[in-house]
Design a protein around this motif. Structure first.
Motif, PDB file in Angstrom:
ATOM      1  N   LYS A   9      59.221  36.597-107.466  1.00  0.00           N
ATOM      2  CA  LYS A   9      59.064  38.015-108.088  1.00  0.00           C
ATOM      3  C   LYS A   9      58.039  38.426-108.641  1.00  0.00           C
ATOM      4  CE  LYS A   9      61.836  40.652-111.512  1.00  0.00           C
ATOM      5  NZ  LYS A   9      63.131  40.908-112.036  1.00  0.00           N
ATOM      6  N   ASP A  10      57.376  39.659-108.630  1.00  0.00           N
ATOM      7  CA  ASP A  10      56.179  39.975-109.197  1.00  0.00           C
ATOM      8  C   ASP A  10      56.869  40.742-110.588  1.00  0.00           C
ATOM      9  OD1 ASP A  10      53.907  40.867-110.041  1.00  0.00           O
ATOM     10  OD2 ASP A  10      53.466  42.171-108.416  1.00  0.00           O
ATOM     11  N   TYR A  11      56.464  39.817-111.633  1.00  0.00           N
ATOM     12  CA  TYR A  11      56.941  40.371-113.156  1.00  0.00           C
ATOM     13  C   TYR A  11      55.871  41.261-113.874  1.00  0.00           C
ATOM     14  CZ  TYR A  11      60.566  36.919-112.872  1.00  0.00           C
ATOM     15  OH  TYR A  11      61.734  36.182-112.366  1.00  0.00           O
ATOM     16  N   TRP A  12      54.856  41.539-112.999  1.00  0.00           N
ATOM     17  CA  TRP A  12      53.707  42.461-113.515  1.00  0.00           C
ATOM     18  C   TRP A  12      53.821  44.063-113.209  1.00  0.00           C
ATOM     19  CZ3 TRP A  12      51.841  40.010-117.892  1.00  0.00           C
ATOM     20  CH2 TRP A  12      51.644  38.604-117.822  1.00  0.00           C
ATOM     21  N   SER A  13      53.392  44.710-114.004  1.00  0.00           N
ATOM     22  CA  SER A  13      53.038  46.019-113.519  1.00  0.00           C
ATOM     23  C   SER A  13      51.998  46.422-114.328  1.00  0.00           C
ATOM     24  CB  SER A  13      54.010  46.990-113.553  1.00  0.00           C
ATOM     25  OG  SER A  13      54.379  47.411-114.738  1.00  0.00           O
ATOM     26  N   THR A  14      51.072  47.558-113.930  1.00  0.00           N
ATOM     27  CA  THR A  14      49.995  48.073-114.624  1.00  0.00           C
ATOM     28  C   THR A  14      50.501  48.822-115.914  1.00  0.00           C
ATOM     29  OG1 THR A  14      48.496  48.295-112.481  1.00  0.00           O
ATOM     30  CG2 THR A  14      47.921  49.654-114.505  1.00  0.00           C
ATOM     31  N   GLU A  15      51.630  49.621-115.786  1.00  0.00           N
ATOM     32  CA  GLU A  15      52.227  50.501-116.828  1.00  0.00           C
ATOM     33  C   GLU A  15      52.666  49.756-118.088  1.00  0.00           C
ATOM     34  OE1 GLU A  15      53.044  50.690-113.506  1.00  0.00           O
ATOM     35  OE2 GLU A  15      51.713  52.355-112.942  1.00  0.00           O
ATOM     36  N   THR A  16      53.285  48.566-117.696  1.00  0.00           N
ATOM     37  CA  THR A  16      53.883  47.771-118.879  1.00  0.00           C
ATOM     38  C   THR A  16      52.845  47.047-119.245  1.00  0.00           C
ATOM     39  OG1 THR A  16      54.406  46.001-117.100  1.00  0.00           O
ATOM     40  CG2 THR A  16      56.208  47.540-117.734  1.00  0.00           C
ATOM     41  N   GLY A 219      54.285  47.202-128.586  1.00  0.00           N
ATOM     42  CA  GLY A 219      54.680  46.584-129.797  1.00  0.00           C
ATOM     43  C   GLY A 219      55.310  45.217-129.752  1.00  0.00           C
ATOM     44  N   LEU A 220      56.026  44.684-130.627  1.00  0.00           N
ATOM     45  CA  LEU A 220      56.607  43.341-130.494  1.00  0.00           C
ATOM     46  C   LEU A 220      57.527  43.320-129.424  1.00  0.00           C
ATOM     47  CD1 LEU A 220      56.943  40.567-131.469  1.00  0.00           C
ATOM     48  CD2 LEU A 220      58.468  41.232-133.122  1.00  0.00           C
ATOM     49  N   GLU A 221      58.513  44.423-129.114  1.00  0.00           N
ATOM     50  CA  GLU A 221      59.557  44.461-128.281  1.00  0.00           C
ATOM     51  C   GLU A 221      58.633  44.480-126.729  1.00  0.00           C
ATOM     52  OE1 GLU A 221      63.132  46.912-126.196  1.00  0.00           O
ATOM     53  OE2 GLU A 221      62.540  47.145-128.701  1.00  0.00           O
ATOM     54  N   GLY A 222      57.967  45.470-126.724  1.00  0.00           N
ATOM     55  CA  GLY A 222      57.226  45.481-125.341  1.00  0.00           C
ATOM     56  C   GLY A 222      56.516  44.222-124.977  1.00  0.00           C
ATOM     57  N   PHE A 223      55.878  43.653-125.902  1.00  0.00           N
ATOM     58  CA  PHE A 223      55.095  42.425-125.739  1.00  0.00           C
ATOM     59  C   PHE A 223      56.019  41.223-125.163  1.00  0.00           C
ATOM     60  CE2 PHE A 223      53.010  38.462-127.180  1.00  0.00           C
ATOM     61  CZ  PHE A 223      51.885  38.422-126.439  1.00  0.00           C
ATOM     62  N   LEU A 224      57.112  40.924-125.969  1.00  0.00           N
ATOM     63  CA  LEU A 224      58.177  40.011-125.462  1.00  0.00           C
ATOM     64  C   LEU A 224      58.682  40.157-123.879  1.00  0.00           C
ATOM     65  CD1 LEU A 224      59.921  39.528-128.887  1.00  0.00           C
ATOM     66  CD2 LEU A 224      58.215  37.910-127.976  1.00  0.00           C
ATOM     67  N   ARG A 225      59.050  41.626-123.848  1.00  0.00           N
ATOM     68  CA  ARG A 225      59.610  41.699-122.641  1.00  0.00           C
ATOM     69  C   ARG A 225      58.506  41.470-121.670  1.00  0.00           C
ATOM     70  NH1 ARG A 225      64.268  44.537-122.357  1.00  0.00           N
ATOM     71  NH2 ARG A 225      65.083  45.736-124.163  1.00  0.00           N
ATOM     72  N   LEU A 226      57.361  41.908-121.872  1.00  0.00           N
ATOM     73  CA  LEU A 226      56.366  41.555-120.573  1.00  0.00           C
ATOM     74  C   LEU A 226      55.916  40.025-120.383  1.00  0.00           C
ATOM     75  CD1 LEU A 226      53.987  42.639-118.802  1.00  0.00           C
ATOM     76  CD2 LEU A 226      52.403  42.553-121.088  1.00  0.00           C
ATOM     77  N   ILE A 227      55.603  39.315-121.368  1.00  0.00           N
ATOM     78  CA  ILE A 227      55.501  37.996-121.262  1.00  0.00           C
ATOM     79  C   ILE A 227      56.363  37.025-121.027  1.00  0.00           C
ATOM     80  CG2 ILE A 227      53.186  38.269-122.382  1.00  0.00           C
ATOM     81  CD1 ILE A 227      55.714  36.608-124.223  1.00  0.00           C
TER      82      ILE A 227
END
Length: 277
Positions: A9-16, A219-227
């Motif tokens: 699975k590709d977990y990355w996207s430019t937007e996030t 923020g913190l939530e977005g960072f945790l969801r991304l990494i």
């Protein structure tokens, strides 16, 4: 989700990535400024992501090939302006450069990487072979420079992930096995580089506070969801993932949030310059 599906699975996207981690391409700005680039240089950028780090030095060299495991990020990298330098971007599993003859041709003047090796080197079965392949790919006298997360990086993040996953029913052994990050000390990294033939000219481990973004989906939530997307996939439903994220944010908010509302974590920068004799 099966283990095979999770790996593919590709977990990355430019937007996030832009929303939650727009600061990452600038981690190695100081390091780039210390490198003696030549207009004839051919540079291999490993784990190039969306190409924004690549753009910081591409105008100074003749040719750059950027490689990354994420098709989404490579597609974005192909759209950027690199100041006239010839560029090429490919989807490549950077743990297995030996499968890419055009990379393993011994023709690179420099090899670079920013914020990627703490992912790429997690696989202990390919850790040394990855560094060996980089060494083999370079010209004698070539420079290998990189920045990654090192020992002591964001311990609060890792602790919160483990706690939230276990409290949502994931066996701790499974959570530990799927932890996607490798944070070596400067001493250990130097030993590994020297063991494959590099001469280490500079290496330093520098823990420092890092301010997270304040944008929507950041923020913190977005960072945790991304990494932590790969670890969150251990949970079967979106409801459980949201619950785990909420739990982590509540655990971390007092230690990460300052009086003005800004959010900070501990970033341990491991920065290195090495030479192929």
């Amino acid at each position: 989700m099966t283990e095979t599906q999770r790996v593919q699975k590709d977990y990355w996207s430019t937007e996030t990535y832009e929303a939650a981690a727009s600061f990452v391409p600038h981690f190695a700005d100081t390091l780039v400024q210390s490198i003696d680039f030549k207009s004839t240089d051919r540079v291999l950028d490993i784990g190039c992501g969306d190409g924004k780090f690549t753009a910081s030095f591409a105008p100074m060299v003749e040719y750059v090939m950027g490689v990354d495991y994420s098709p989404s990020m490579i597609n974005t990298a192909k759209t950027l302006d690199y100041g006239g330098a010839e560029t090429e971007f490919r989807v490549v599993d950077c743990r297995h450069l030996e499968k890419e003859p055009e990379i393993m041709n011994g023709n690179w003047d420099k090899v670079s990487s920013n914020a990627a090796f703490h992912w790429i080197l997690k696989d202990s079965s390919t850790r040394l072979s990855t560094l060996e392949n980089i060494f083999k790919s370079m010209k004698p006298g070539g420079t290998f420079f990189f920045e990654m997360c090192g020992h002591g990086n964001a311990p609060e993040k890792l602790t919160s992930f483990m706690f939230a996953l276990v409290s949502h029913g994931v066996p701790i052994e499974k959570a530990e096995a799927l932890c996607p990050w490798y944070y070596p000390s400067d001493v250990h990294m130097k030993e590994m580089l020297e063991s494959v033939g590099f001469q280490v000219k500079q290496i330093e481990l520098n823990p420092q506070p890092l301010q997270l973004t304040s944008t929507d989906n950041g923020g913190l939530e977005g960072f945790l969801r991304l990494i932590g997307a790969q670890m969150l996939d251990l949970l079967e439903t979106e409801e459980k993932k949201d619950s785990a994220i909420e739990q982590m944010c509540r655990m971390l908010r007092y230690g990460t949030t300052r009086e003005d509302g800004s959010q900070w974590i501990t970033y341990a920068s491991l920065r290195c310059v090495a030479i192929k004799p």
